[in-house]
Design a protein around this motif. Structure first.
Motif, mmCIF file in Angstrom:
data_model
loop_
_atom_site.group_PDB
_atom_site.id
_atom_site.type_symbol
_atom_site.label_atom_id
_atom_site.label_comp_id
_atom_site.label_asym_id
_atom_site.label_seq_id
_atom_site.Cartn_x
_atom_site.Cartn_y
_atom_site.Cartn_z
ATOM 1 N N ASP A 218 11.914 18.896 12.389
ATOM 2 C CA ASP A 218 11.875 17.440 12.260
ATOM 3 C C ASP A 218 12.175 16.696 13.560
ATOM 4 O OD1 ASP A 218 12.523 16.940 8.915
ATOM 5 O OD2 ASP A 218 12.888 18.884 9.837
ATOM 6 N N CYS A 219 11.468 15.592 13.748
ATOM 7 C CA CYS A 219 11.925 14.633 14.758
ATOM 8 C C CYS A 219 13.213 14.002 14.238
ATOM 9 C CB CYS A 219 10.852 13.579 15.039
ATOM 10 S SG CYS A 219 10.322 12.600 13.610
ATOM 11 N N HIS A 220 13.984 13.396 15.130
ATOM 12 C CA HIS A 220 15.295 12.879 14.733
ATOM 13 C C HIS A 220 15.245 11.390 14.428
ATOM 14 C CE1 HIS A 220 19.409 11.285 15.162
ATOM 15 N NE2 HIS A 220 19.758 12.444 14.653
ATOM 16 N N GLN A 221 15.730 11.047 13.243
ATOM 17 C CA GLN A 221 15.911 9.659 12.825
ATOM 18 C C GLN A 221 17.372 9.516 12.430
ATOM 19 O OE1 GLN A 221 13.290 7.637 12.960
ATOM 20 N NE2 GLN A 221 13.911 5.795 11.872
ATOM 21 N N GLU A 222 17.970 8.368 12.727
ATOM 22 C CA GLU A 222 19.396 8.197 12.462
ATOM 23 C C GLU A 222 19.738 8.362 10.982
ATOM 24 O OE1 GLU A 222 22.022 7.924 14.357
ATOM 25 O OE2 GLU A 222 20.887 8.052 16.217
ATOM 26 N N THR A 223 18.873 7.879 10.088
ATOM 27 C CA THR A 223 19.135 7.987 8.656
ATOM 28 C C THR A 223 17.941 8.646 7.970
ATOM 29 O OG1 THR A 223 18.107 5.906 7.943
ATOM 30 C CG2 THR A 223 20.352 5.786 8.828
ATOM 31 N N TYR A 224 18.107 8.916 6.667
ATOM 32 C CA TYR A 224 17.031 9.516 5.891
ATOM 33 C C TYR A 224 16.125 8.489 5.220
ATOM 34 C CZ TYR A 224 19.503 13.966 6.377
ATOM 35 O OH TYR A 224 20.094 15.097 6.876
ATOM 36 N N ASP A 225 16.283 7.237 5.544
ATOM 37 C CA ASP A 225 15.391 6.228 4.991
ATOM 38 C C ASP A 225 13.951 6.576 5.347
ATOM 39 O OD1 ASP A 225 17.345 4.570 3.817
ATOM 40 O OD2 ASP A 225 17.800 3.659 5.760
ATOM 41 N N GLY A 226 13.102 6.715 4.332
ATOM 42 C CA GLY A 226 11.702 7.037 4.572
ATOM 43 C C GLY A 226 11.421 8.499 4.824
ATOM 44 N N LYS A 242 12.738 13.239 20.394
ATOM 45 C CA LYS A 242 14.000 13.878 20.022
ATOM 46 C C LYS A 242 13.828 14.615 18.706
ATOM 47 C CE LYS A 242 17.131 10.787 22.494
ATOM 48 N NZ LYS A 242 18.347 9.947 22.410
ATOM 49 N N HIS A 243 14.436 15.798 18.620
ATOM 50 C CA HIS A 243 14.363 16.596 17.404
ATOM 51 C C HIS A 243 15.756 16.989 16.940
ATOM 52 C CE1 HIS A 243 10.002 17.326 16.721
ATOM 53 N NE2 HIS A 243 9.955 16.861 17.965
ATOM 54 N N VAL A 244 15.818 17.392 15.674
ATOM 55 C CA VAL A 244 17.100 17.646 15.025
ATOM 56 C C VAL A 244 17.652 19.015 15.405
ATOM 57 C CG1 VAL A 244 18.269 17.863 12.804
ATOM 58 C CG2 VAL A 244 16.462 16.158 13.094
ATOM 59 N N ILE A 245 18.975 19.059 15.576
ATOM 60 C CA ILE A 245 19.726 20.290 15.836
ATOM 61 C C ILE A 245 20.816 20.389 14.774
ATOM 62 C CG2 ILE A 245 21.202 21.514 17.461
ATOM 63 C CD1 ILE A 245 19.862 19.872 19.707
ATOM 64 N N ARG A 246 21.019 21.585 14.220
ATOM 65 C CA ARG A 246 21.990 21.758 13.130
ATOM 66 C C ARG A 246 22.761 23.076 13.250
ATOM 67 N NH1 ARG A 246 21.506 19.401 7.879
ATOM 68 N NH2 ARG A 246 20.122 17.601 7.815
ATOM 69 N N GLY A 247 23.937 23.108 12.638
ATOM 70 C CA GLY A 247 24.622 24.364 12.379
ATOM 71 C C GLY A 247 25.895 24.671 13.130
ATOM 72 N N TYR A 261 25.810 18.054 8.878
ATOM 73 C CA TYR A 261 25.940 17.477 10.213
ATOM 74 C C TYR A 261 24.677 17.750 11.032
ATOM 75 C CZ TYR A 261 28.407 15.726 14.310
ATOM 76 O OH TYR A 261 28.801 14.982 15.386
ATOM 77 N N ARG A 262 24.210 16.725 11.728
ATOM 78 C CA ARG A 262 22.970 16.840 12.491
ATOM 79 C C ARG A 262 23.080 16.063 13.788
ATOM 80 N NH1 ARG A 262 19.947 12.270 10.581
ATOM 81 N NH2 ARG A 262 17.911 13.273 10.717
ATOM 82 N N LEU A 263 22.423 16.565 14.818
ATOM 83 C CA LEU A 263 22.434 15.918 16.123
ATOM 84 C C LEU A 263 21.009 15.811 16.653
ATOM 85 C CD1 LEU A 263 25.414 17.775 17.856
ATOM 86 C CD2 LEU A 263 25.380 15.382 17.110
ATOM 87 N N PRO A 264 20.755 14.848 17.544
ATOM 88 C CA PRO A 264 19.444 14.779 18.206
ATOM 89 C C PRO A 264 19.461 15.528 19.529
ATOM 90 C CG PRO A 264 20.677 12.788 18.676
ATOM 91 C CD PRO A 264 21.573 13.643 17.831
ATOM 92 N N GLY A 265 18.323 16.088 19.902
ATOM 93 C CA GLY A 265 18.191 16.713 21.209
ATOM 94 C C GLY A 265 16.833 16.403 21.798
ATOM 95 N N PRO A 266 16.763 16.054 23.090
ATOM 96 C CA PRO A 266 15.460 15.842 23.739
ATOM 97 C C PRO A 266 14.633 17.116 23.651
ATOM 98 C CG PRO A 266 17.265 15.104 25.152
ATOM 99 C CD PRO A 266 17.876 15.870 24.033
ATOM 100 N N LYS A 267 13.389 16.998 23.202
ATOM 101 C CA LYS A 267 12.610 18.192 22.885
ATOM 102 C C LYS A 267 12.244 19.028 24.112
ATOM 103 C CE LYS A 267 7.907 16.209 22.722
ATOM 104 N NZ LYS A 267 7.155 17.312 23.325
ATOM 105 N N SER A 268 12.366 18.438 25.294
ATOM 106 C CA SER A 268 12.003 19.174 26.514
ATOM 107 C C SER A 268 13.206 19.808 27.194
ATOM 108 C CB SER A 268 11.309 18.228 27.496
ATOM 109 O OG SER A 268 12.181 17.165 27.857
#
Length: 286
Positions: A218-226, A242-247, A261-268
């Motif tokens: 997934d790309c990263h969005q602050e909330t799950y709206d939509g 930005k994509h999601v990082i977990r764990g 818990y989830r964080l964003p990370g630049p995909k490159s």
């Protein structure tokens, strides 16, 4: 006689090729379709995230690799294709917060790793190149997990200890007060541990929590709206790139190990605490 020799040689080459394709295929385990409530609005001190809570119905079975992709796995890909990672790896030290270290990459993350350790310092873009190669090599479609699939497995896998938390006997994790590795109990590694060093969850999957964070599709969005409600990955976000990082990882504890818990990370860019595992759709007719 020459004709027979050619046939034998051809069969030997085919067997070698098939063995190569088989050897790169990861061990996979199937997770059945399920519905669950994903997300929980939490304020960790910098605004409400990880919500709103919503029901997700994963309509088809899917498969996860039993372990994270290892250094040896990634090396096989690089040696077979000549792929060159951009090698942009983020680290932190006692004297400096997160920053890009030009001398760090998946081969040299700044600490010793054997081939059975999870690969780190790989970007989301690197994971896409790897899964494309793995798919071509095996003739099967591989991808990253969606964060809905990942959260379902992590939240229902049941690896928590008797106290209801993930501790050093259940996973390779770090200091309670962020950040850094620590040796305690079964956890004998300051940095990455060999994959499957800790007990598997009820699905037969290792290291969903701790060892290294994992890139999601997934790309990263602050909330799950939509967000999709069928378990598929979110592909359109207001923060592109930005994509999601977990764990959580070997350097984290507490809230970071929460399955929500989830964080964003630049995909490159990569991180010396972040790796990945692969997933597959499962044909219900098979």
């Amino acid at each position: 006689m020459k004709y027979s020799t050619l046939i034998v040689a051809s069969l030997a080459l085919m067997a070698c090729s098939n063995n190569t394709e088989t050897s790169v295929r990861p061990d996979m385990t199937t997770v059945q379709a399920a519905s669950f409530f994903m997300g929980e609005t939490v304020d960790y001190g910098y605004g409400e995230i990880d919500g709103p809570r919503h029901e997700v119905s994963i309509e088809s079975p899917f498969a996860f690799s039993v372990t994270e992709v290892t250094v040896g796995d990634f090396r096989s890909f690089v040696e077979d294709t000549g792929y060159v990672s951009e090698g942009i790896c983020n680290i932190y030290t006692d004297n400096q917060s997160w920053h890009i270290a030009p001398d760090r990459n998946w081969e040299h993350p700044g600490f010793a790793q054997d081939d059975d350790h999870p690969v780190v310092c790989v970007s989301w873009d690197d994971t896409q190149a790897y899964t494309a190669w793995l798919s071509e090599k095996t003739g099967e479609a591989f991808r990253l997990p969606s964060e809905a699939e990942w959260e379902y497995v992590a939240s229902t896998g049941g690896i928590e200890g008797d106290d209801g938390h993930v501790g050093h006997d259940e996973a390779n994790i770090g200091l309670v007060d962020c950040c850094g590795g620590v040796v305690e109990g079964r956890d004998q590694w300051m940095e990455t541990a060999p994959v499957a060093s800790f007990p598997a969850d009820r699905f037969g999957i290792h290291d969903m929590r701790g060892n290294v964070w994992e890139w999601q599709a997934d790309c990263h969005q602050e909330t799950y709206d939509g967000a999709p409600l069928d378990g598929s990955a979110r592909t359109t976000c207001t923060t592109p790139g930005k994509h999601v990082i977990r764990g959580g990882s070997y350097g984290d504890a507490g809230d970071y190990l929460s399955p929500r818990y989830r964080l964003p990370g630049p995909k490159s860019q990569g991180y010396f605490t972040v790796g990945f595992r692969v997933a597959q759709d499962v044909d219900q007719a098979s």
